[in-house]
Scaffold this motif. Structure first.
Motif, PDB file in Angstrom:
ATOM      1  N   HIS A 262      -0.095  -4.429  17.646  1.00 31.93           N
ATOM      2  CA  HIS A 262      -1.237  -3.530  17.498  1.00 31.93           C
ATOM      3  C   HIS A 262      -0.970  -2.492  16.400  1.00 31.93           C
ATOM      4  N   GLU A 263       0.234  -1.939  16.407  1.00 38.26           N
ATOM      5  CA  GLU A 263       0.584  -0.910  15.413  1.00 38.26           C
ATOM      6  C   GLU A 263       0.593  -1.502  14.002  1.00 38.26           C
ATOM      7  N   ARG A 264       1.113  -2.724  13.861  1.00 40.18           N
ATOM      8  CA  ARG A 264       1.128  -3.371  12.548  1.00 40.18           C
ATOM      9  C   ARG A 264      -0.283  -3.716  12.086  1.00 40.18           C
ATOM     10  N   ALA A 265      -1.122  -4.157  13.014  1.00 40.24           N
ATOM     11  CA  ALA A 265      -2.515  -4.465  12.657  1.00 40.24           C
ATOM     12  C   ALA A 265      -3.229  -3.213  12.163  1.00 40.24           C
ATOM     13  N   ASP A 266      -3.002  -2.081  12.822  1.00 40.54           N
ATOM     14  CA  ASP A 266      -3.634  -0.829  12.392  1.00 40.54           C
ATOM     15  C   ASP A 266      -3.201  -0.460  10.975  1.00 40.54           C
ATOM     16  N   ARG A 267      -1.918  -0.624  10.682  1.00 38.81           N
ATOM     17  CA  ARG A 267      -1.423  -0.281   9.342  1.00 38.81           C
ATOM     18  C   ARG A 267      -1.980  -1.232   8.286  1.00 38.81           C
ATOM     19  N   MET A 268      -2.034  -2.522   8.607  1.00 44.58           N
ATOM     20  CA  MET A 268      -2.567  -3.483   7.642  1.00 44.58           C
ATOM     21  C   MET A 268      -4.066  -3.256   7.434  1.00 44.58           C
ATOM     22  N   LYS A 269      -4.786  -2.931   8.501  1.00 42.81           N
ATOM     23  CA  LYS A 269      -6.223  -2.662   8.367  1.00 42.81           C
ATOM     24  C   LYS A 269      -6.472  -1.401   7.536  1.00 42.81           C
ATOM     25  N   ALA A 270      -5.603  -0.408   7.684  1.00 41.31           N
ATOM     26  CA  ALA A 270      -5.739   0.812   6.876  1.00 41.31           C
ATOM     27  C   ALA A 270      -5.562   0.477   5.391  1.00 41.31           C
ATOM     28  N   LEU A 271      -4.581  -0.371   5.087  1.00 42.34           N
ATOM     29  CA  LEU A 271      -4.378  -0.801   3.699  1.00 42.34           C
ATOM     30  C   LEU A 271      -5.580  -1.620   3.224  1.00 42.34           C
ATOM     31  N   ALA A 272      -6.086  -2.483   4.078  1.00 41.27           N
ATOM     32  CA  ALA A 272      -7.249  -3.295   3.716  1.00 41.27           C
ATOM     33  C   ALA A 272      -8.436  -2.408   3.367  1.00 41.27           C
TER      34      ALA A 272
ATOM     35  N   ASP B 188      10.610  -5.662  11.153  1.00 41.26           N
ATOM     36  CA  ASP B 188       9.987  -4.521  10.479  1.00 41.26           C
ATOM     37  C   ASP B 188      10.074  -4.679   8.969  1.00 41.26           C
ATOM     38  N   GLU B 189      11.223  -5.186   8.500  1.00 40.42           N
ATOM     39  CA  GLU B 189      11.405  -5.387   7.058  1.00 40.42           C
ATOM     40  C   GLU B 189      10.438  -6.455   6.530  1.00 40.42           C
ATOM     41  N   ASP B 190      10.248  -7.526   7.303  1.00 41.10           N
ATOM     42  CA  ASP B 190       9.302  -8.574   6.905  1.00 41.10           C
ATOM     43  C   ASP B 190       7.895  -8.006   6.787  1.00 41.10           C
ATOM     44  N   PHE B 191       7.513  -7.194   7.757  1.00 35.73           N
ATOM     45  CA  PHE B 191       6.166  -6.621   7.740  1.00 35.73           C
ATOM     46  C   PHE B 191       5.987  -5.682   6.548  1.00 35.73           C
ATOM     47  N   GLU B 192       7.001  -4.868   6.274  1.00 40.96           N
ATOM     48  CA  GLU B 192       6.918  -3.972   5.118  1.00 40.96           C
ATOM     49  C   GLU B 192       6.768  -4.781   3.825  1.00 40.96           C
TER      50      GLU B 192
ATOM     51  N   HIS C 215      -9.289 -10.025   6.089  1.00 36.22           N
ATOM     52  CA  HIS C 215      -9.477 -10.195   7.537  1.00 36.22           C
ATOM     53  C   HIS C 215      -8.097 -10.111   8.162  1.00 36.22           C
ATOM     54  N   VAL C 216      -7.840  -9.057   8.915  1.00 36.80           N
ATOM     55  CA  VAL C 216      -6.540  -8.831   9.556  1.00 36.80           C
ATOM     56  C   VAL C 216      -6.640  -9.249  11.015  1.00 36.80           C
ATOM     57  N   PHE C 217      -5.659 -10.014  11.474  1.00 42.45           N
ATOM     58  CA  PHE C 217      -5.664 -10.383  12.893  1.00 42.45           C
ATOM     59  C   PHE C 217      -4.237 -10.472  13.414  1.00 42.45           C
ATOM     60  N   GLN C 218      -4.099 -10.273  14.721  1.00 37.95           N
ATOM     61  CA  GLN C 218      -2.792 -10.330  15.368  1.00 37.95           C
ATOM     62  C   GLN C 218      -2.487 -11.761  15.783  1.00 37.95           C
ATOM     63  N   TYR C 219      -1.227 -12.141  15.626  1.00 34.36           N
ATOM     64  CA  TYR C 219      -0.813 -13.466  16.097  1.00 34.36           C
ATOM     65  C   TYR C 219      -1.023 -13.570  17.609  1.00 34.36           C
TER      66      TYR C 219
ATOM     67  N   PRO D 249      10.545 -16.575  20.668  1.00 39.24           N
ATOM     68  CA  PRO D 249      10.451 -15.227  21.249  1.00 39.24           C
ATOM     69  C   PRO D 249       9.295 -14.451  20.614  1.00 39.24           C
ATOM     70  N   GLN D 250       8.503 -13.811  21.472  1.00 36.37           N
ATOM     71  CA  GLN D 250       7.282 -13.161  21.001  1.00 36.37           C
ATOM     72  C   GLN D 250       7.485 -11.669  20.754  1.00 36.37           C
ATOM     73  N   ILE D 251       6.694 -11.131  19.844  1.00 34.64           N
ATOM     74  CA  ILE D 251       6.694  -9.702  19.539  1.00 34.64           C
ATOM     75  C   ILE D 251       5.765  -8.990  20.515  1.00 34.64           C
ATOM     76  N   SER D 252       6.114  -7.779  20.894  1.00 35.78           N
ATOM     77  CA  SER D 252       5.337  -7.053  21.905  1.00 35.78           C
ATOM     78  C   SER D 252       3.933  -6.727  21.392  1.00 35.78           C
ATOM     79  N   LYS D 253       3.002  -6.604  22.319  1.00 33.94           N
ATOM     80  CA  LYS D 253       1.617  -6.291  21.975  1.00 33.94           C
ATOM     81  C   LYS D 253       1.514  -4.952  21.256  1.00 33.94           C
ATOM     82  N   SER D 254       2.318  -3.979  21.684  1.00 32.73           N
ATOM     83  CA  SER D 254       2.244  -2.650  21.074  1.00 32.73           C
ATOM     84  C   SER D 254       2.664  -2.697  19.607  1.00 32.73           C
ATOM     85  N   VAL D 255       3.689  -3.475  19.301  1.00 27.32           N
ATOM     86  CA  VAL D 255       4.142  -3.609  17.910  1.00 27.32           C
ATOM     87  C   VAL D 255       3.083  -4.333  17.082  1.00 27.32           C
TER      88      VAL D 255
END
Length: 432
Positions: free
Chosen positions: A349-359, A306-310, A325-329, A341-347
């Motif tokens: 998706h939520e990060r993509a929505d926040r980054m797209k809002a900033l975009a 979460d800190e990395d994403f922020e 152009h925002v995309f999910q890994y 180890p992979q990050i969950s789809k829900s996380v």
């Protein structure tokens, strides 16, 4: 016989699809825009993400349902990167990769004669040269793409493209000049130079990308030159200064960021950090005050906290991109990141929505800053009868109101004063 063509993914794929199309035309085929009445359907696939694979496969299966008798060709990056999977796709009559595209019409002829599935995927070697293919004429298009580089040597930990495209190799300068001269003679005022890792152009010849841009600028009829996506670490001060002396150069810099967090960039095996990226952006803006900086950003990379994403969000806002152009890994088998180890789809998706809002916020702010400026606009095909539309040098989409039954302004350049901004474009008026 009629052939239908569709391209997924990047501008390089679009260029190569135009080349395949030109090859079929030279052999007497007609081109149709409807896959239902095509004798041959050519699908040029993308594999940069799992969604790219999904789109290609979805269209392939849809095409087979629509047209049971057509010869369907699956080509491009997906078969090259995953040959063992691609050759088991029953809907594809011919499966071929990113090499020897000139053989596709011959493979179609062979299939028609034998009616046996053909799998022909060539392997890349370290000493491969740039493959010469028939240039497309981009008829019906305002801008023309010219592929001048192929392959990648970077091996980012998430990316399958070096396996799908082989090592870096560049189009010889004489071939490049000949192709662009022909496009200019056919009325293309804007040339877009593209590649898989474009900034590596010319390395084997002792040249740089700027050398190709300068050669392009000397060709009669070329009024605009635009660059595809660039790797930040390959752009020098000298390159920027030499670009600034080229009047046809369009100052839009698509600098692939991927993440605004240094820890994530290191895990991605990217070859720069955020401080170096910021310094480059500042240099570009000093030399090109009217430039736009656009980028790609990935969210949900394995290990991204979460800190990395922020941190990535904060750096993205600091740069102030014109468009993102925002995309999910998505994991690609055969890459190091897929084993982590992979990050969950829900996380994701939520990060993509926040980054797209900033975009969206940053794009809106950038477009607002364009209001009041007078810029040259190369007009393209109208998207609606109410507007003429085209692009400014910084790739801002500009629309002007059209009068009823007014003739098209396509392929013409006019100066436009920008009156207001909207969500994804600006509205203006032609001035003398």
């Amino acid at each position: 016989m009629k052939a239908f063509f569709i391209s997924f993914g990047c501008k390089v794929n679009q260029y190569e699809t135009e080349s395949i199309r030109a090859d079929f035309l030279s052999r007497g085929y007609e081109v149709t825009e409807n896959p239902e009445n095509a004798d041959v359907i050519v699908i040029n696939s993308c594999t940069v993400t799992s969604s790219g694979d999904g789109k290609s496969l979805y269209f392939l299966r849809k095409a087979r349902k629509l047209n049971k008798d057509a010869v369907i060709v699956l080509t491009g990056c997906m078969p090259q990167a995953s040959p063992s999977i691609s050759e088991k796709i029953p809907e594809a009559d011919i499966v071929t990769g990113t090499k020897q595209r000139g053989k596709i019409p011959d493979l179609v002829k062979e299939f028609i004669e034998n009616r046996q599935q053909i799998v022909s995927i060539g392997k890349y070697c370290a000493d491969d040269k740039f493959e010469e293919i028939i240039p497309g004429d981009f008829s019906g298009k305002t801008r023309a793409f010219v592929k001048i580089q192929d392959g990648c040597n970077q091996f980012c930990s998430y990316c399958i493209i070096p396996y799908a495209r082989g090592r870096c190799r560049s189009k010889p300068m004489e071939m490049l000049k000949k192709e662009i001269s022909e496009l200019a003679r056919n009325g293309h005022k804007e040339i877009v130079l593209v590649g898989i890792n474009l900034a590596f152009y010319g390395k084997e010849y002792g040249l740089r990308l700027i050398d190709a841009v300068e050669e392009c600028s000397r060709i009669e009829g070329v009024e605009r030159i635009r660059l595809g996506s660039l790797e930040p670490e390959m752009i020098s001060n000298e390159d920027l200064l030499r670009l600034s002396y080229i009047p046809q150069f369009c100052p839009q810099f698509h600098l692939s960021l991927q993440s605004g967090c240094d820890r994530t960039l290191q895990a991605m095996h990217r070859h720069y950090n955020t401080a170096e990226y910021l310094t480059l952006v500042q240099k570009i803006r000093n030399i090109f005050p009217e430039c736009s900086i656009t980028t790609d950003i990935m969210v949900g990379f394995p290990g991204e906290t979460d800190e990395d994403f922020e941190e990535s969000l904060e750096f993205t806002e600091k740069i102030g991109f014109a468009k993102i152009h925002v995309f999910q890994y998505s994991p690609r088998n055969g890459t190091r990141a897929a084993e982590r180890p992979q990050i969950s789809k829900s996380v994701k998706h939520e990060r993509a929505d926040r980054m797209k809002a900033l975009a969206g916020k940053l794009q809106k702010e950038y477009l607002k800053k364009q209001v009041g400026k007078t810029v040259p606009v190369l007009f393209e095909r109208e998207s609606s009868p109410e507007f003429h539309q085209g692009y400014a040098p910084d790739y801002t989409l500009i629309k002007i109101p059209a009068k009823k039954c007014e003739k098209s302004l396509r392929r013409m350049i006019f100066y436009v004063k920008i009156k207001k901004s909207e969500k994804d474009c600006c509205i203006g008026k032609i001035v003398q």
